[in-house]
Design a protein around this motif. Structure first.
Motif, PDB file in Angstrom:
ATOM      1  N   SER A   1      21.009  42.417  32.132  1.00 14.35           N
ATOM      2  CA  SER A   1      20.359  43.184  31.074  1.00 14.35           C
ATOM      3  C   SER A   1      20.480  44.680  31.332  1.00 14.35           C
ATOM      4  O   SER A   1      20.712  45.465  30.396  1.00 14.35           O
ATOM      5  CB  SER A   1      18.886  42.777  30.978  1.00 14.35           C
ATOM      6  N   ASP A   2      20.339  45.094  32.575  1.00 13.48           N
ATOM      7  CA  ASP A   2      20.502  46.507  32.910  1.00 13.48           C
ATOM      8  C   ASP A   2      21.934  46.970  32.642  1.00 13.48           C
ATOM      9  O   ASP A   2      22.159  48.089  32.175  1.00 13.48           O
ATOM     10  CB  ASP A   2      20.152  46.740  34.383  1.00 13.48           C
ATOM     11  N   THR A   3      22.894  46.113  32.934  1.00 14.09           N
ATOM     12  CA  THR A   3      24.291  46.463  32.676  1.00 14.09           C
ATOM     13  C   THR A   3      24.550  46.616  31.179  1.00 14.09           C
ATOM     14  O   THR A   3      25.193  47.579  30.740  1.00 14.09           O
ATOM     15  CB  THR A   3      25.217  45.384  33.265  1.00 14.09           C
ATOM     16  N   ASP A   4      24.035  45.677  30.383  1.00 13.20           N
ATOM     17  CA  ASP A   4      24.205  45.773  28.934  1.00 13.20           C
ATOM     18  C   ASP A   4      23.485  46.995  28.373  1.00 13.20           C
ATOM     19  O   ASP A   4      24.001  47.667  27.464  1.00 13.20           O
ATOM     20  CB  ASP A   4      23.675  44.510  28.264  1.00 13.20           C
ATOM     21  N   ALA A   5      22.291  47.286  28.928  1.00 13.41           N
ATOM     22  CA  ALA A   5      21.551  48.450  28.445  1.00 13.41           C
ATOM     23  C   ALA A   5      22.285  49.743  28.782  1.00 13.41           C
ATOM     24  O   ALA A   5      22.277  50.698  27.994  1.00 13.41           O
ATOM     25  CB  ALA A   5      20.142  48.465  29.045  1.00 13.41           C
ATOM     26  N   ALA A   6      22.920  49.790  29.952  1.00 13.12           N
ATOM     27  CA  ALA A   6      23.680  50.984  30.316  1.00 13.12           C
ATOM     28  C   ALA A   6      24.855  51.189  29.370  1.00 13.12           C
ATOM     29  O   ALA A   6      25.163  52.321  28.963  1.00 13.12           O
ATOM     30  CB  ALA A   6      24.172  50.864  31.758  1.00 13.12           C
ATOM     31  N   ARG A   7      25.520  50.112  28.989  1.00 13.29           N
ATOM     32  CA  ARG A   7      26.634  50.230  28.045  1.00 13.29           C
ATOM     33  C   ARG A   7      26.136  50.605  26.652  1.00 13.29           C
ATOM     34  O   ARG A   7      26.753  51.425  25.946  1.00 13.29           O
ATOM     35  CB  ARG A   7      27.394  48.915  27.986  1.00 13.29           C
ATOM     36  N   ALA A   8      25.009  50.029  26.228  1.00 16.89           N
ATOM     37  CA  ALA A   8      24.470  50.352  24.911  1.00 16.89           C
ATOM     38  C   ALA A   8      23.971  51.789  24.854  1.00 16.89           C
ATOM     39  O   ALA A   8      24.075  52.445  23.803  1.00 16.89           O
ATOM     40  CB  ALA A   8      23.342  49.395  24.550  1.00 16.89           C
ATOM     41  N   SER A   9      23.411  52.286  25.959  1.00 18.98           N
ATOM     42  CA  SER A   9      22.933  53.668  25.955  1.00 18.98           C
ATOM     43  C   SER A   9      24.075  54.654  25.825  1.00 18.98           C
ATOM     44  O   SER A   9      23.904  55.757  25.292  1.00 18.98           O
ATOM     45  CB  SER A   9      22.138  53.943  27.234  1.00 18.98           C
ATOM     46  N   ALA A  10      25.261  54.270  26.279  1.00 17.51           N
ATOM     47  CA  ALA A  10      26.408  55.157  26.137  1.00 17.51           C
ATOM     48  C   ALA A  10      26.779  55.334  24.672  1.00 17.51           C
ATOM     49  O   ALA A  10      27.087  56.443  24.217  1.00 17.51           O
ATOM     50  CB  ALA A  10      27.593  54.604  26.930  1.00 17.51           C
ATOM     51  N   THR A  11      26.738  54.265  23.887  1.00 14.59           N
ATOM     52  CA  THR A  11      27.051  54.366  22.463  1.00 14.59           C
ATOM     53  C   THR A  11      25.916  55.004  21.685  1.00 14.59           C
ATOM     54  O   THR A  11      26.137  55.555  20.607  1.00 14.59           O
ATOM     55  CB  THR A  11      27.350  52.976  21.891  1.00 14.59           C
ATOM     56  N   THR A  12      24.675  54.912  22.226  1.00 16.54           N
ATOM     57  CA  THR A  12      23.550  55.559  21.545  1.00 16.54           C
ATOM     58  C   THR A  12      23.569  57.065  21.775  1.00 16.54           C
ATOM     59  O   THR A  12      23.342  57.859  20.866  1.00 16.54           O
ATOM     60  CB  THR A  12      22.219  54.962  22.032  1.00 16.54           C
ATOM     61  N   GLY A  13      23.829  57.477  22.999  1.00 17.73           N
ATOM     62  CA  GLY A  13      23.891  58.907  23.294  1.00 17.73           C
ATOM     63  C   GLY A  13      25.119  59.568  22.693  1.00 17.73           C
ATOM     64  O   GLY A  13      25.080  60.747  22.322  1.00 17.73           O
ATOM     65  N   LEU A  14      26.221  58.838  22.626  1.00 21.88           N
ATOM     66  CA  LEU A  14      27.445  59.347  22.008  1.00 21.88           C
ATOM     67  C   LEU A  14      27.817  58.381  20.890  1.00 21.88           C
ATOM     68  O   LEU A  14      28.555  57.423  21.097  1.00 21.88           O
ATOM     69  CB  LEU A  14      28.579  59.437  23.040  1.00 21.88           C
ATOM     70  N   PRO A  15      27.251  58.587  19.696  1.00 23.08           N
ATOM     71  CA  PRO A  15      27.375  57.578  18.631  1.00 23.08           C
ATOM     72  C   PRO A  15      28.817  57.386  18.182  1.00 23.08           C
ATOM     73  O   PRO A  15      29.665  58.265  18.301  1.00 23.08           O
ATOM     74  CB  PRO A  15      26.506  58.153  17.518  1.00 23.08           C
ATOM     75  N   MET A  16      29.039  56.183  17.658  1.00 25.00           N
ATOM     76  CA  MET A  16      30.341  55.862  17.075  1.00 25.00           C
ATOM     77  C   MET A  16      30.348  56.303  15.619  1.00 25.00           C
ATOM     78  O   MET A  16      29.381  56.079  14.887  1.00 25.00           O
ATOM     79  CB  MET A  16      30.597  54.360  17.193  1.00 25.00           C
ATOM     80  N   VAL A  17      31.442  56.935  15.209  1.00 22.19           N
ATOM     81  CA  VAL A  17      31.554  57.497  13.866  1.00 22.19           C
ATOM     82  C   VAL A  17      32.810  56.932  13.212  1.00 22.19           C
ATOM     83  O   VAL A  17      33.882  56.904  13.823  1.00 22.19           O
ATOM     84  CB  VAL A  17      31.606  59.032  13.898  1.00 22.19           C
TER      85      VAL A  17
END
Length: 625
Positions: A367-383
């Motif tokens: 879960s921590d690994t998935d959250a770290a990956r998800a936080s990357a897309t949240t901090g740098l959003p996909m456009v």
């Protein structure tokens, strides 16, 4: 048919990991656990040693390194944020309590033996407390208890140090501990032979090859005395029998063997010895062997218990004694194994506190690994961009102040992944709650609960119920072990002939652990005051309760004496009841007994009076007139 057998033992909680339970053999993977697969390790200990390494990996955030052996580089990217270590540290602190005390029963209260028994208990308790302070015993206990909580087992090794003139205590990793357990008896019994073995790496700078060192303690029959010497080749230091004494009868009678001073040989050839702590002579002693082998010499099918002694090199102590079956002059093995939990019937090993929640920790790491990956897309959003001007053929980038030229009906869409991150965080909280429930470690004990959300003290006490039963079972597994350690400390000081222990008889001693939960000192103080005043609780017991509650009382006995010295109403009642000034003086700690014969008062002569007391002063006055 290639059917796999299911292994159920003390370490089967790790069977779900393919790297630990190989799908073919059901045994630990050789590349992941080369230490457990060493040629000298008994097969019965392979899974135990591999389990220790896996548990240590959880404690040090290195599970991904072991998983990489089978799972590839992707497994190495797993996030590990120290949740197992936090559980281990918290449980270690709770099982030890805020402080530890050595208590000898009878030292704080009068015993059936009267003041004689009380004085003996006080002396032993003071000697043990002074020894514990010199030996840094609280720090040793922290080291051992962390091993026990994280690995399931802890080991103390004791010895008499002639230079320090005291018994020493050292903590040994349980991975080096190899007891020889009986095959047809109770494995929970104390073993008669214990090995400590580990490999020494090659040292090319010193010209040393890879070696195996083994230290052995063994209980065996007392044999004739031996002295340091050399073997037949004259190259190895060994212990040998001294030249026997000639027979008193002479002739063809065999020479009498040389005995250790104080030993006696009976008519059947058995040798006995009177130990200071036993009432009857004993025929058993403990032998110490410290040997080293070159690994290249261990070619046969031999494990740690059957290594060939003819290929060993024995260590030499600082006083010149060769450690080849050296008689320690004690009838016990100075090793104490501390299991973390009460072992099952006929078992020897404990279970780590995190054994049942390892799969939850794996889910937390995922879960921590998935959250770290998800936080990357949240901090740098996909456009997503549609209808952009692509004539310049340049790559688009997202950043502050960026400008995109869009064509007709162009559109720019930002993908918000924060809801997924929020769900992952909620899932992580659920997993931590599940781990706390399974480990019986509530949030209030972890320090993660807001104190303002606790409705009442009674509700707080109810929430600590699972932790109370957990710590109660863990301390039950330790009570006898620490009593054994304190018994060994007394015997080693007596055997070492320490001057302070001269004439001291060993007494049962206990290690008392302090409270591990927040204590309402005011409530305890009120309870003790009411019970002592009502006479249903002794003053000594009440003071002990206050000490355990955290009240700063350095010496309970002195505190009781100070309190009694000011209880004049009780002293008056004692005088009325007994009519004895001796009893009142002993109660107050004062010498109030009058002298048996008061001295005669000698008054000085008055001015103008004759020095002769027989002369009538009245007559002298009239004569002057």
């Amino acid at each position: 048919m290639g059917l796999k057998s299911v292994i159920v033992d003390a370490w089967s909680y790790l069977n779900y990991k393919p790297v630990y339970a190989d799908p073919v053999r059901g045994m630990p993977h050789r590349r992941a656990f080369p230490e457990a697969n060493a040629s000298w390790v008994p097969p019965a200990d392979e899974r135990r040693l591999a389990a220790y390494k896996m548990l240590a990996a959880y404690d040090s955030n290195q599970v991904g390194e072991i998983a990489q052996i089978l799972g590839g580089d992707a497994a190495r990217e797993q996030r590990e944020f120290g949740d197992p270590s936090m559980f281990i540290e918290t449980l270690t602190a709770h099982v030890l309590g805020r402080e530890q005390h050595i208590v000898v029963p009878g030292a704080d209260q009068a015993t059936s033996d009267g003041q004689t028994g009380k004085a003996a208990a006080e002396r032993v308790q003071t000697l043990l407390q002074d020894w514990a302070e010199s030996e840094l015993l609280p720090m040793r206990m922290q080291q051992c208890e962390r091993k026990a909580v994280s690995l399931g087992d802890g080991v103390y090794r004791m010895a008499w140090d002639p230079a320090k003139r005291r018994a020493t205590v050292r903590v040994t990793d349980p991975g080096f501990y190899f007891p020889v357990l009986p095959e047809d008896g109770d494995a929970g019994d104390y073993p008669d032979r214990v090995h400590f073995a580990w490999e020494l790496e090659e040292d090319t700078a010193r010209g040393l090859k890879k070696r195996l060192r083994r230290i052995t303690y063994e209980l065996d029959w007392i044999r004739p005395a031996t002295v340091a010497g050399l073997d037949e080749s004259g190259r190895r230091a060994v212990r040998a029998m001294p030249t026997p004494l000639p027979s008193a009868e002479g002739g063809d009678e065999p020479a009498a063997p040389v005995l250790t001073p104080g030993d006696r040989m009976d008519e059947n050839g058995g040798i006995s010895r009177q130990y200071a702590w036993n009432d009857e002579p004993s025929y058993v002693t403990c032998y110490l062997t410290d040997a080293t082998w070159l690994l290249e010499d261990l070619t046969g099918p031999a494990d740690v218990d059957t290594l060939p002694l003819d290929k060993a090199t024995f260590a030499t102590r600082s006083d010149g004694e060769v450690l080849d079956h050296l008689d320690l002059l004690i009838d016990f093995i100075p090793v104490v194994h501390v299991p973390n939990t009460v072992p099952p019937a006929e078992e020897h090993w404990g279970q780590p506190s995190i054994a049942k929640v390892l799969q939850v920790f794996d889910e937390l790491a995922a879960s921590d690994t998935d959250a770290a990956r998800a936080s990357a897309t949240t901090g740098l959003p996909m456009v997503a961009i549609s209808g952009a001007d692509t004539t310049r053929n340049q790559e688009q980038a997202v950043g502050p102040g960026m400008l995109w030229r869009l064509g007709e009906n162009g559109k720019l869409t930002a993908i918000d992944t924060s809801p997924a991150l929020r769900e992952l965080r909620d899932h992580r909280h659920d997993l931590k709650d599940r781990a706390s429930n399974v480990a019986r470690l509530p949030a209030v004990a972890m320090g993660t609960m807001d104190p303002s959300k606790v409705p009442s003290g009674y509700a707080l006490q109810l929430s600590l119920g699972p932790l109370d039963s957990l710590i109660g079972g863990m301390r039950l597994a330790r009570d006898h072990k620490y009593a054994l350690l304190l018994k060994f400390a007394q015997r080693l000081h007596i055997a070492g002939q320490h001057p302070d222990w001269t004439g001291v008889a060993p007494l049962p001693a206990r290690m008392v652990f302090g409270p591990y939960t927040p204590t309402d000192k005011a409530a305890v103080l009120e309870q003790v005051g009411t019970a002592v005043t009502a006479g249903i609780l002794s003053l000594e017991t009440g003071l002990r309760m206050l000490v355990e509650a955290g009240v700063p009382i350095e010496d309970a006995e002195k505190e009781a004496q100070l309190i009694q010295s000011r209880q004049f109403e009780q002293a008056r009642a004692l005088a009325d009841a007994t009519g004895s000034t001796d009893a009142v003086g002993d109660f107050l700690g004062l010498d109030i007994n009058p002298d048996p014969e008061p001295p005669v008062v000698q008054l000085p002569p008055a001015q103008g009076q004759p020095d002769d007391p027989e002369k009538d002063p009245a007559q002298g006055t009239r004569g002057n007139e």
